[in-house]
Design an enzyme around this catalytic site. Structure first.
Site, PDB file in Angstrom:
ATOM      1  N   ASP A 119      92.568  37.623  22.002  1.00  5.40           N
ATOM      2  CA  ASP A 119      92.424  38.328  20.733  1.00  5.40           C
ATOM      3  C   ASP A 119      93.219  39.634  20.769  1.00  5.40           C
ATOM      4  OD1 ASP A 119      91.474  39.698  18.451  1.00  5.40           O
ATOM      5  OD2 ASP A 119      89.488  38.777  18.628  1.00  5.40           O
ATOM      6  N   ASP A 141      97.851  32.736  10.316  1.00  3.25           N
ATOM      7  CA  ASP A 141      96.928  31.773   9.709  1.00  3.25           C
ATOM      8  C   ASP A 141      96.598  32.252   8.299  1.00  3.25           C
ATOM      9  OD1 ASP A 141      94.726  30.145   8.970  1.00  3.25           O
ATOM     10  OD2 ASP A 141      94.234  29.852  11.081  1.00  3.25           O
ATOM     11  N   ASP A 177     104.654  32.352   3.941  1.00  2.00           N
ATOM     12  CA  ASP A 177     105.070  31.483   2.849  1.00  2.00           C
ATOM     13  C   ASP A 177     103.944  31.282   1.840  1.00  2.00           C
ATOM     14  OD1 ASP A 177     103.785  30.102   5.036  1.00  2.00           O
ATOM     15  OD2 ASP A 177     104.168  28.232   3.949  1.00  2.00           O
ATOM     16  N   ARG A 215     109.541  27.036  14.060  1.00  2.00           N
ATOM     17  CA  ARG A 215     109.129  25.677  13.694  1.00  2.00           C
ATOM     18  C   ARG A 215     108.233  25.705  12.467  1.00  2.00           C
ATOM     19  NH1 ARG A 215     106.175  22.587  18.032  1.00  2.00           N
ATOM     20  NH2 ARG A 215     105.064  24.549  18.198  1.00  2.00           N
ATOM     21  N   GLU A 217     108.237  27.889  10.033  1.00  4.70           N
ATOM     22  CA  GLU A 217     109.031  28.155   8.838  1.00  4.70           C
ATOM     23  C   GLU A 217     109.789  26.911   8.398  1.00  4.70           C
ATOM     24  OE1 GLU A 217     111.168  31.939   7.698  1.00  4.70           O
ATOM     25  OE2 GLU A 217     112.840  30.750   8.499  1.00  4.70           O
TER      26      GLU A 217
END
EC number: 2.1.1.33
Length: 237
Positions: A119, A141, A177, A215, A217
């Site tokens: 973390d 995420d 994205d 990867r 993206e």
């Protein structure tokens, strides 16, 4: 008697820690390379008094960058190879991603990468204030459900300690994205003491000059999603 050990904060962790069964060579990377590449004692078990890491000793006085959630490590290794005069710490709790990064480090060589397999909030605890010159948050995420938005990185729980460890004028890059993640980023990051550096739409539509597509993206592009590249600068104070 004075209290020397701080209370351990209660932190919920959301997300995967392990995925598919590791390949034999990946287990070898973890067994042989992870400990030598540790940035120092980070976990509460190893560093209960939360003593700050000595970054000068770690990287020989080199400027230090941080990648938060490095995925498979493509970008981190690219930056390390392109900037041998910089030290880079990567934090990633997903052990399969850690193993992938270690394999890439073996292939690339170099001595300017350190890896925290956990973390990033634990790492924030022990990074000295104003010690990091650049930070990357690339395709984090998205936690798309509205009730899960508080789990995203771009919340005060994460941004305030990030702001503490960044030097004034440090650059913070975010790639995503997900349009709603862009919205939340543009709302929350400036509140934490950053300014958005975009002056025109092309500034967030075009990747950075030193960018290497990951990867994730490529998967987003195949599925018709549009990458956004957001650049912030840590303000004084």
């Amino acid at each position: 008697m004075s209290k020397t050990t701080p209370d351990r904060p209660r932190r919920n962790f959301y997300g995967r820690i392990k995925g598919k069964t590791l390949k034999p060579n990946q287990r070898t990377y973890l067994d042989e390379d992870l400990t030598p590449l540790a940035p120092g004692p980070v976990s509460w078990q190893d560093n209960p008094t939360r003593q700050p890491l000595d970054l000068n000793a770690l990287f020989g006085g080199r400027e230090t960058w941080l990648e938060i959630g490095f995925g498979g490590g493509e970008h981190l290794v690219h930056q390390a190879a392109s900037n041998p005069g910089i030290g880079i710490i990567g934090a990633e709790p997903y052990i399969n991603g850690v193993a992938m990064l270690l394999g890439k480090i073996r292939a690339a060589g170099g001595d300017n990468v350190r890896v925290h397999p956990g973390d990033v909030r634990d790492l924030f605890d022990v990074l000295p204030a104003q010690s990091i010159s650049r930070a990357f948050l690339l395709y984090p995420d998205p936690w798309p459900k509205k009730r899960h938005h508080r789990r995203r990185f771009v919340t005060p729980e994460h941004l305030e300690p990030l702001a503490r460890v960044l030097k004034p004028g440090a650059i913070f890059r975010v790639a995503t994205d997900i349009p709603d993640y862009v919205r939340q980023t543009l709302e929350e990051v400036p509140r934490a003491g950053f300014e958005w550096l975009a002056e025109r739409p092309a500034d967030w539509r075009q990747p950075w000059g030193d960018w290497i597509s990951t990867r994730y993206e490529q998967k987003a592009l195949r599925e018709g999603r549009v990458p956004h590249y957001l650049t912030f600068r840590r303000l004084e104070g």
